[in-house]
Design a protein around this motif. Structure first.
Motif, mmCIF file in Angstrom:
data_model
loop_
_atom_site.group_PDB
_atom_site.id
_atom_site.type_symbol
_atom_site.label_atom_id
_atom_site.label_comp_id
_atom_site.label_asym_id
_atom_site.label_seq_id
_atom_site.Cartn_x
_atom_site.Cartn_y
_atom_site.Cartn_z
ATOM 1 N N GLU A 245 81.705 -28.016 10.242
ATOM 2 C CA GLU A 245 81.667 -26.631 9.760
ATOM 3 C C GLU A 245 80.217 -26.143 9.847
ATOM 4 O O GLU A 245 79.304 -26.833 9.445
ATOM 5 N N ASN A 246 80.058 -24.964 10.369
ATOM 6 C CA ASN A 246 78.671 -24.550 10.543
ATOM 7 C C ASN A 246 78.052 -24.151 9.215
ATOM 8 O O ASN A 246 78.711 -23.666 8.318
ATOM 9 N N LYS A 247 76.798 -24.463 9.121
ATOM 10 C CA LYS A 247 76.122 -24.221 7.859
ATOM 11 C C LYS A 247 75.463 -22.834 7.849
ATOM 12 O O LYS A 247 75.134 -22.299 6.815
ATOM 13 N N GLU A 248 75.263 -22.282 9.041
ATOM 14 C CA GLU A 248 74.572 -20.999 9.083
ATOM 15 C C GLU A 248 75.516 -19.850 8.809
ATOM 16 O O GLU A 248 76.700 -19.928 9.057
ATOM 17 N N MET A 249 74.952 -18.771 8.320
ATOM 18 C CA MET A 249 75.764 -17.598 8.066
ATOM 19 C C MET A 249 75.244 -16.483 8.959
ATOM 20 O O MET A 249 74.090 -16.077 8.854
ATOM 21 N N ILE A 250 76.108 -16.014 9.824
ATOM 22 C CA ILE A 250 75.665 -15.037 10.806
ATOM 23 C C ILE A 250 76.143 -13.655 10.396
ATOM 24 O O ILE A 250 77.276 -13.498 9.927
ATOM 25 N N GLY A 251 75.325 -12.665 10.607
ATOM 26 C CA GLY A 251 75.748 -11.298 10.313
ATOM 27 C C GLY A 251 74.618 -10.321 10.548
ATOM 28 O O GLY A 251 73.509 -10.537 10.073
ATOM 29 N N GLU B 220 89.130 -11.687 2.090
ATOM 30 C CA GLU B 220 90.327 -12.176 2.770
ATOM 31 C C GLU B 220 90.102 -13.611 3.214
ATOM 32 O O GLU B 220 88.966 -14.083 3.239
ATOM 33 N N THR B 221 91.167 -14.253 3.642
ATOM 34 C CA THR B 221 91.037 -15.626 4.116
ATOM 35 C C THR B 221 90.084 -15.705 5.319
ATOM 36 O O THR B 221 90.092 -14.818 6.172
ATOM 37 N N GLY B 222 89.249 -16.739 5.322
ATOM 38 C CA GLY B 222 88.355 -16.968 6.455
ATOM 39 C C GLY B 222 87.147 -16.049 6.535
ATOM 40 O O GLY B 222 86.439 -16.028 7.541
ATOM 41 N N THR B 223 86.871 -15.299 5.471
ATOM 42 C CA THR B 223 85.719 -14.382 5.539
ATOM 43 C C THR B 223 84.405 -15.075 5.166
ATOM 44 O O THR B 223 83.338 -14.479 5.286
ATOM 45 N N GLY B 224 84.492 -16.309 4.667
ATOM 46 C CA GLY B 224 83.261 -17.034 4.359
ATOM 47 C C GLY B 224 82.981 -17.147 2.876
ATOM 48 O O GLY B 224 81.813 -17.238 2.466
ATOM 49 N N LYS B 225 84.032 -17.217 2.058
ATOM 50 C CA LYS B 225 83.812 -17.289 0.608
ATOM 51 C C LYS B 225 83.128 -18.603 0.225
ATOM 52 O O LYS B 225 82.169 -18.611 -0.538
ATOM 53 N N GLU B 226 83.636 -19.697 0.807
ATOM 54 C CA GLU B 226 83.033 -20.983 0.458
ATOM 55 C C GLU B 226 81.598 -21.073 0.994
ATOM 56 O O GLU B 226 80.698 -21.573 0.324
ATOM 57 N N LEU B 227 81.421 -20.557 2.194
ATOM 58 C CA LEU B 227 80.078 -20.573 2.791
ATOM 59 C C LEU B 227 79.104 -19.770 1.916
ATOM 60 O O LEU B 227 77.962 -20.191 1.704
ATOM 61 N N THR B 228 79.581 -18.653 1.388
ATOM 62 C CA THR B 228 78.745 -17.826 0.519
ATOM 63 C C THR B 228 78.400 -18.583 -0.762
ATOM 64 O O THR B 228 77.249 -18.578 -1.214
ATOM 65 N N ASN C 229 90.001 -13.686 10.278
ATOM 66 C CA ASN C 229 88.553 -13.471 10.112
ATOM 67 C C ASN C 229 87.685 -14.495 10.852
ATOM 68 O O ASN C 229 88.042 -14.901 11.939
ATOM 69 N N VAL C 230 86.566 -14.897 10.202
ATOM 70 C CA VAL C 230 85.603 -15.728 10.947
ATOM 71 C C VAL C 230 86.233 -17.052 11.374
ATOM 72 O O VAL C 230 85.976 -17.537 12.468
ATOM 73 N N ARG C 231 87.094 -17.591 10.508
ATOM 74 C CA ARG C 231 87.717 -18.867 10.882
ATOM 75 C C ARG C 231 88.525 -18.712 12.166
ATOM 76 O O ARG C 231 88.469 -19.550 13.047
ATOM 77 N N GLU C 232 89.254 -17.622 12.269
ATOM 78 C CA GLU C 232 90.059 -17.392 13.475
ATOM 79 C C GLU C 232 89.153 -17.262 14.691
ATOM 80 O O GLU C 232 89.425 -17.815 15.758
#
Ligand SMILES: Nc1ncnc2c1ncn2[C@@H]1O[C@H](COP(=O)(O)OP(=O)(O)OP(=O)(O)O)[C@@H](O)[C@H]1O
Ligand SMILES: [Mg+2]
Length: 443
Positions: free
Chosen positions: A127-133, A160-168, A347-350
Motif C-alpha cells: 500500500e502506498n504511503k504517499e498521499m497524492i493530490g 466514500e469507500t477508497g477515498t483514503g480515510k485510513e491513509l489520512t 475512488n483511489v483504490r479503484e
C-alpha cells in the motif's frame, strides 16, 4: 477427477468419494457443499498430508498439462514453480502445502509458498504511503491534516469507500507527537458485534465462555499512540456509550474486571455512512457524534478532484512499472481521457487497482484504453438481441466474476487483500469465490 456417490446418485452430500487419477488412482472422502457439473465445492475429510500428496499433485499435473497459467493464461514452457508473468504459484507438490492445508487459509497459502519471492512482490504491491493530490479540495485536506495532527483531539474522517480515510488517519498519526507509538486499527464493521467490546477493551480470564486466558484490548495496545476506529457507524449502540466514556475520561474496564484502567490514546474515527442521518435514525449516539466531529475531515470523491486521477494514474504507472521491472513509458492520450471521464465509484483504490492490473497485464510501451478495461462488457455468449445485452443481472455477475479474478491475481490469492481491493468483507470474498468457482480445482 471423478466423483462417486455424488448427490445425483445418492442424495448423500455428506459422504462422497472423489477419485483422482494422477500417476496412480487415489480416492478421497469428502462432503459436497455445492454440486454443479464442472463446478463442485467439496470439503475433504482427509488429513492435510493426504490432501497435499493427492490434490496437490493433481492440481500441479493439470496446470502443466494445460500449458497455460490458470490465473493469467500466460503460456508455460516448462515446469516452473511460479508463473513468469503474474508470479502465481504453480507447483502444489511441495511439502509446504501441508502447513497451508493445516490452517486452511488461502491467503496464507500463497504467502508461505512463495517465501522470498513473495517479499519482493509484497514490497512492490505494498500500500502506498504517499498521499497524492493537487486539486484545491485535496490541498484543503492536507492543510487540515497538518493543523489537526499536533493536537490530541479526536478526528472524524468522512469519505466514500477508497477515498483514503485510513491513509489520512495514518498521515495524522505520523505527523503527531505520537508518531513513534503504535497506530492501531480496529474495523468496527469487520468484527462481529459481540466480539467488538472484547477486542477494544480486552477481558479477564473466565469473563465469558471461551475466555480461557486474559487478553488486553486494542485500547491498551494503543497506549501512547493512536486508535483508528474504522467504520465507526457500524459500532453497536451500547458500545458507543463505552467509547464515549473513554473519550471523556480516558478510563475503561476489561470485560470481567472491576478495576478501572486508564490509557493515553488518541482516537481517530472514520465512516463512509452519513452519521448525521444515523443520529436522526437513532442508530448513532448524538453525544458521541458531537464529541467525535469537532475536528472533521471530509475526503472528496475522486471524481471531484479535478486532474488528480490523471496525475495519480501517471504516478502509479511509473511506480508499478519500475517495481515490476517493466519498461512502460506512460499512458496514451485516449487512456488519459478515459481516466479523466471515468466516475471512479471505488475512488483511489479503484484507480490504483486499475493501473496496477494494466501494468501487470500489458505488453505495450504505453497503456491504452483497452488495457484499462474500464467499460462494462456485455456477455459475448449472449444471443445478441438488445434484451440480452442489457440484462443487468448477467452483466453484474460477469463484472463481479472478472473483478474477483483480477483481484485474486493482483493479491496473489491473499484473501484479506482481495477483500480490501474489492472493498468487501472477507466472508463475502469466500462467498463470491464459491459462487464463481474461483480457487477451485480445474476439471
Ligand atoms: N491521495 C492519495 N494518494 C495516493 N494514494 C491514495 C490516496 N488516497 C488513497 N490512496 C490509496 O488508496 C487505497 C485506499 O485508501 P484507504 O484504504 O485509505 O481508503 P479508505 O477510505 O479507508 O477505504 P475504505 O472505505 O474502503 O476502507 C490505499 O491503497 C491508499 O494508499
Ligand atoms: Mg478504510
Amino acid at each position: 477427477m471423478k466423483i462417486k456417490n455424488h448427490p445425483l446418485d445418492t442424495c448423500d452430500n455428506d459422504n462422497v468419494e472423489i477419485t483422482f487419477e494422477t500417476d496412480s488412482v487415489v480416492s478421497l472422502r469428502g462432503r459436497m457443499l455445492n454440486y454443479r457439473p464442472g463446478h463442485s465445492v467439496v470439503l475433504f475429510k482427509e488429513s492435510p498430508e493426504t490432501l497435499a500428496s493427492t490434490i496437490g499433485r493433481y492440481i500441479t499435473k493439470k496446470i502443466y498439462e494445460g500449458k497455460r497459467c490458470p490465473y493469467c493464461k500466460e503460456r508455460l514452457f516448462d515446469e516452473e514453480k511460479s508463473c513468469p508473468k503474474c508470479n502465481m504459484y504453480l507447483d502444489f507438490t511441495s511439502p509446504d502445502i501441508i502447513k497451508i492445508l493445516k490452517d486452511f487459509k488461502i491467503g496464507k497459502v500463497i504467502e508461505r509458498l512463495t517465501g522470498t519471492e513473495k517479499e519482493k512482490i509484497e514490497r512492490g504491491l505494498e500500500e502506498n504511503k504517499e498521499m497524492i493530490g493537487t486539486s484545491e479540495a485535496m490541498k484543503k485536506v492536507f492543510q487540515l491534516i497538518r493543523k489537526f495532527a499536533p493536537t490530541d483531539y479526536p478526528v472524524l474522517i468522512i469519505g466514500e469507500t477508497g477515498t483514503g480515510k485510513e491513509l489520512t488517519a495514518r498521515a495524522i498519526h505520523e505527523r503527531s507527537n505520537r508518531a513513534d507509538k503504535p497506530f492501531v486499527v480496529v474495523n468496527c464493521a469487520a468484527i462481529p458485534h459481540d466480539l467488538l467490546e472484547a477486542e477494544l477493551f480486552g477481558y479477564e480470564k473466565g469473563a465469558f465462555t471461551g475466555a480461557d486466558k486474559k487478553r488486553i484490548g486494542k485500547i491498551e495496545y494503543a497506549n501512547g499512540g493512536t486508535l483508528f476506529l474504522d467504520e465507526i457507524g457500524d459500532m453497536p449502540y451500547d458500545l458507543q456509550s463505552k467509547i464515549l466514556r473513554f473519550l471523556q475520561e480516558y478510563t475503561f474496564e476489561r470485560i470481567g474486571s472491576n478495576e478501572t484502567k486508564t490509557a493515553d490514546v488518541r482516537i481517530i474515527a472514520a465512516t463512509n455512512v452519513d452519521l448525521d442521518q444515523a443520529v436522526k435514525e437513532g442508530k448513532f449516539r448524538r453525544d458521541l457524534y458531537y464529541r467525535l466531529s469537532v475536528l472533521t475531515i471530509k475526503l472528496p470523491p475522486l471524481r471531484d478532484r479535478g486532474e488528480d486521477p490523471v496525475i495519480m494514474a501517471k504516478y502509479f504507472v511509473e511506480r508499478y512499472s519500475k517495481e515490476l521491472g517493466k519498461n512502460i513509458k506512460g499512458l496514451t492520450a485516449d487512456a488519459l481521457e478515459v481516466i479523466r471521464d471515468h466516475p471512479w465509484p471505488g475512488n483511489v483504490r479503484e484507480l490504483i487497482n486499475t493501473i496496477r492490473k494494466a501494468v501487470v497485464l500489458t505488453d505495450k510501451e504505453f497503456i491504452d484504453v483497452e488495457d484499462l478495461d474500464l467499460k462494462v462488457k456485455c456477455n459475448p455468449q449472449g444471443s445478441g438481441n438488445g434484451e440480452d445485452i442489457l440484462n443487468l443481472k448477467r452483466n453484474i455477475e460477469d463484472l463481479e466474476r472478472r473483478l474477483l479474478k483480477e483481484a485474486f491475481i493482483l493479491a496473489k490469492g491473499n484473501i484479506s487483500k482481495v477483500a480490501k481491493m474489492l472493498g468487501i468483507s472477507r466472508p463475502k470474498v469466500y462467498k463470491l469465490m464459491e459462487k464463481h468457482g474461483i480457487g477451485e480445482i480445474p476439471e
